[in-house]
Write a protein that holds these residues in place. Structure first.
Motif, PDB file in Angstrom:
ATOM      1  N   GLU A  18       1.374  -1.238   0.047  1.00  0.00           N
ATOM      2  CA  GLU A  18      -0.361   0.063   0.210  1.00  0.00           C
ATOM      3  C   GLU A  18       0.548   1.380  -0.287  1.00  0.00           C
ATOM      4  O   GLU A  18       1.977   1.529   0.830  1.00  0.00           O
ATOM      5  CB  GLU A  18      -0.788  -0.231   1.092  1.00  0.00           C
ATOM      6  CG  GLU A  18      -2.065  -1.169   1.326  1.00  0.00           C
ATOM      7  CD  GLU A  18      -2.369  -1.382   2.006  1.00  0.00           C
ATOM      8  OE1 GLU A  18      -3.848  -0.883   2.690  1.00  0.00           O
ATOM      9  OE2 GLU A  18      -2.189  -1.568   3.637  1.00  0.00           O
ATOM     10  N   ILE A  20       0.677   3.947   1.152  1.00  0.00           N
ATOM     11  CA  ILE A  20       0.075   4.843   2.713  1.00  0.00           C
ATOM     12  C   ILE A  20       1.396   4.308   3.614  1.00  0.00           C
ATOM     13  O   ILE A  20       2.047   5.496   4.110  1.00  0.00           O
ATOM     14  CB  ILE A  20      -1.097   3.958   3.246  1.00  0.00           C
ATOM     15  CG1 ILE A  20      -2.101   5.314   2.867  1.00  0.00           C
ATOM     16  CG2 ILE A  20      -1.081   4.904   5.087  1.00  0.00           C
ATOM     17  CD1 ILE A  20      -3.355   4.449   3.257  1.00  0.00           C
ATOM     18  N   ASN A 101      -5.444  -3.221   8.060  1.00  0.00           N
ATOM     19  CA  ASN A 101      -5.227  -3.032   6.490  1.00  0.00           C
ATOM     20  C   ASN A 101      -4.812  -1.420   6.557  1.00  0.00           C
ATOM     21  O   ASN A 101      -5.892  -1.126   7.212  1.00  0.00           O
ATOM     22  CB  ASN A 101      -6.555  -3.609   6.027  1.00  0.00           C
ATOM     23  CG  ASN A 101      -6.832  -2.690   4.111  1.00  0.00           C
ATOM     24  OD1 ASN A 101      -6.605  -1.532   4.380  1.00  0.00           O
ATOM     25  ND2 ASN A 101      -7.015  -3.765   3.797  1.00  0.00           N
ATOM     26  N   LYS A 103      -5.228   1.367   4.344  1.00  0.00           N
ATOM     27  CA  LYS A 103      -6.566   1.221   3.691  1.00  0.00           C
ATOM     28  C   LYS A 103      -8.046   1.943   4.352  1.00  0.00           C
ATOM     29  O   LYS A 103      -8.233   2.823   4.087  1.00  0.00           O
ATOM     30  CB  LYS A 103      -6.990   1.150   2.259  1.00  0.00           C
ATOM     31  CG  LYS A 103      -5.843   0.708   1.149  1.00  0.00           C
ATOM     32  CD  LYS A 103      -5.732  -0.516  -0.205  1.00  0.00           C
ATOM     33  CE  LYS A 103      -4.877   0.242  -1.338  1.00  0.00           C
ATOM     34  NZ  LYS A 103      -4.494  -0.675  -2.518  1.00  0.00           N
ATOM     35  N   GLN A 104      -7.659   0.758   4.876  1.00  0.00           N
ATOM     36  CA  GLN A 104      -9.366   0.858   5.486  1.00  0.00           C
ATOM     37  C   GLN A 104      -9.190   2.140   7.074  1.00  0.00           C
ATOM     38  O   GLN A 104     -10.163   2.426   7.206  1.00  0.00           O
ATOM     39  CB  GLN A 104      -9.766  -0.361   6.802  1.00  0.00           C
ATOM     40  CG  GLN A 104     -10.607  -0.678   7.002  1.00  0.00           C
ATOM     41  CD  GLN A 104     -11.849  -0.888   5.982  1.00  0.00           C
ATOM     42  OE1 GLN A 104     -11.995  -0.881   5.276  1.00  0.00           O
ATOM     43  NE2 GLN A 104     -13.057   0.219   6.543  1.00  0.00           N
ATOM     44  N   TYR A 106      -7.502   4.359   6.337  1.00  0.00           N
ATOM     45  CA  TYR A 106      -7.699   5.558   5.915  1.00  0.00           C
ATOM     46  C   TYR A 106      -9.056   5.835   5.306  1.00  0.00           C
ATOM     47  O   TYR A 106      -9.969   6.925   5.592  1.00  0.00           O
ATOM     48  CB  TYR A 106      -6.693   5.696   4.146  1.00  0.00           C
ATOM     49  CG  TYR A 106      -7.215   6.635   3.724  1.00  0.00           C
ATOM     50  CD1 TYR A 106      -5.863   8.204   3.125  1.00  0.00           C
ATOM     51  CD2 TYR A 106      -8.631   7.002   2.428  1.00  0.00           C
ATOM     52  CE1 TYR A 106      -6.110   9.346   2.630  1.00  0.00           C
ATOM     53  CE2 TYR A 106      -8.057   7.881   1.420  1.00  0.00           C
ATOM     54  CZ  TYR A 106      -6.804   8.878   1.759  1.00  0.00           C
ATOM     55  OH  TYR A 106      -7.478  10.710   1.340  1.00  0.00           O
ATOM     56  N   ILE A 107     -10.241   4.707   4.988  1.00  0.00           N
ATOM     57  CA  ILE A 107     -11.508   5.098   4.918  1.00  0.00           C
ATOM     58  C   ILE A 107     -12.053   5.529   6.155  1.00  0.00           C
ATOM     59  O   ILE A 107     -13.097   6.244   5.881  1.00  0.00           O
ATOM     60  CB  ILE A 107     -12.537   4.217   4.261  1.00  0.00           C
ATOM     61  CG1 ILE A 107     -11.415   3.619   2.382  1.00  0.00           C
ATOM     62  CG2 ILE A 107     -13.334   3.500   4.113  1.00  0.00           C
ATOM     63  CD1 ILE A 107     -11.093   2.237   1.564  1.00  0.00           C
ATOM     64  N   ASN A 110     -11.841   8.721   6.340  1.00  0.00           N
ATOM     65  CA  ASN A 110     -11.877  10.069   5.474  1.00  0.00           C
ATOM     66  C   ASN A 110     -13.875  11.118   5.668  1.00  0.00           C
ATOM     67  O   ASN A 110     -13.802  11.853   5.096  1.00  0.00           O
ATOM     68  CB  ASN A 110     -12.279   8.930   3.977  1.00  0.00           C
ATOM     69  CG  ASN A 110     -11.894  10.156   2.820  1.00  0.00           C
ATOM     70  OD1 ASN A 110     -11.194  10.612   2.660  1.00  0.00           O
ATOM     71  ND2 ASN A 110     -12.521   9.511   1.687  1.00  0.00           N
TER      72      ASN A 110
END
Length: 363
Positions: A18, A20, A101, A103-104, A106-107, A110
């Motif tokens: 990722e 990030i 994770n 990305k999670q 980040y979500i 968000n």
């Protein structure tokens, strides 16, 4: 410089990492800890049941001591991007590593209502009433345009990129004092330009605390405060803002010119700003243009804003032009004589011309 990825006809497998992790977490530590994370992450994606993996095999694969592997997992767990799950048994080094994770993360962060809600929710309060920020907070903060612009301006001021841990300290200042990001930029600029400090981050933090205690929370309040304190920095900033120069710093020559307005002309801020407003008459105002206005006022005895109105009235009265209701025709020598055609009618003139033409033909 650019980067191009080559292609291959044989698929030897890929390990998706990722962004990030690469952008935020990888720069935080040394290469050994990054190697341990990447190799462990690769193993987490492999589904070969016959492959036995543990911390010792990772140490052998990377040719590093076992203690480095254990320290790496402790470090990444402290950054909250992995979790260690102890297994049954007496061996303390036998545990399962769970990769969070990113990305999670980040979500999950968000969708905030607004910037203020973002600030309040990203603060973790300690017992000592101070605050600390995690890398997750940095990821969240980088989504705010004002904060991204703040980091860009700070990088310009210190002439280098802020390290991730330095960014975390800046974000902590932003959240702790709940001030505008441009004010933090001004603190760095003030520290760098005015004080010539070496450890600019810690010094800027002290400057921000001082301003906060003085009730300074915005750039406008800062300008007023510095001017009252006799700081020329406040004058430079206020003039540049009035001229629309944005965040550009004043050069040494420009500062010298602006200093003369105070030291030589004895002008106050209101009179200087009045000259800046007067610069709207030119499409590209600059310090030299303002200096020309103020120098002219100084020669004519202007000492306060009220004197400008009196000066303008006198100049308009002296050079005023009042047009008449009807502008008389201008006479030249060609208008002095009365035209011979005035005693003939139009028909008579036409007949006269025809007769002249017939006489010429008969000749």
């Amino acid at each position: 410089m650019s980067f191009i990825k080559g292609s291959t006809s044989i698929d030897l497998g890929d390990t998706p990492i990722e962004n990030i992790f690469i952008d935020v977490y990888m720069p935080m530590t040394n290469g050994t800890f990054v190697q341990v994370y990447l190799l462990g992450y690769k193993y987490s994606l492999d589904r070969d049941p016959n492959m036995e993996v543990n911390n010792m095999s990772i140490a052998r694969h990377l040719n590093i001591p076992l203690s480095d592997v254990l320290s790496a997992w402790d470090f990444w767990e402290s950054k909250q991007i992995v979790k260690k799950h102890k297994a049954d048994g007496e061996d303390e080094n036998n545990y399962t590593v769970e990769f969070i994770n990113l990305k999670q993360l980040y979500i999950d962060n968000n969708y905030k209502a607004n910037y203020n809600t973002q600030v309040n929710n990203n603060i973790t309060e300690k017992k000592s009433d101070t605050y600390t920020c995690s890398p997750t907070d940095l990821v969240e903060a980088n989504k705010v345009p004002e904060i991204r612009d703040m980091f860009v301006e700070i990088n310009k001021i210190i002439a280098r990129e802020l390290a991730p841990n330095e960014k975390l300290k800046v974000i902590e200042l932003l959240y702790q004092y709940n001030i505008d990001p441009p004010l933090i930029v001004e603190a760095f600029r003030y520290s760098k330009k005015q004080r010539k400090v070496r450890h600019i981050l810690s010094y800027s933090a002290g400057v921000i605390r001082t301003w906060y205690d003085k009730g300074v929370f915005t750039v406008e309040q800062l300008q007023e405060y510095l001017i009252k304190q006799g700081e020329r920095y406040g004058l430079y900033s206020r003039v540049f803002k009035s001229l629309g120069f944005g965040s550009r710093e004043a050069s040494e020559a420009e500062m010298k010119v602006m200093d003369s307005w105070i030291d030589e002309f004895k002008f106050d801020l209101d009179l200087i700003l009045a000259a800046c407003q007067n610069s709207s008459k030119t499409p590209n105002p600059n310090i030299n243009y303002i200096n020309g206005i103020l120098r002219d006022w100084h020669k004519k005895g202007v000492k306060q804003v009220a004197d400008i109105e009196n000066l303008d009235y006198k100049e308009k009265k002296t050079f005023s032009y009042k047009p008449t209701q009807s502008t008389p025709k201008i006479k030249t020598k060609f208008h002095l004589a009365k035209s011979r055609g005035d005693k003939y009618t139009a028909d008579e003139l036409e007949q006269l011309i025809l007769n002249n033409q017939k006489q010429r033909l008969n000749r």
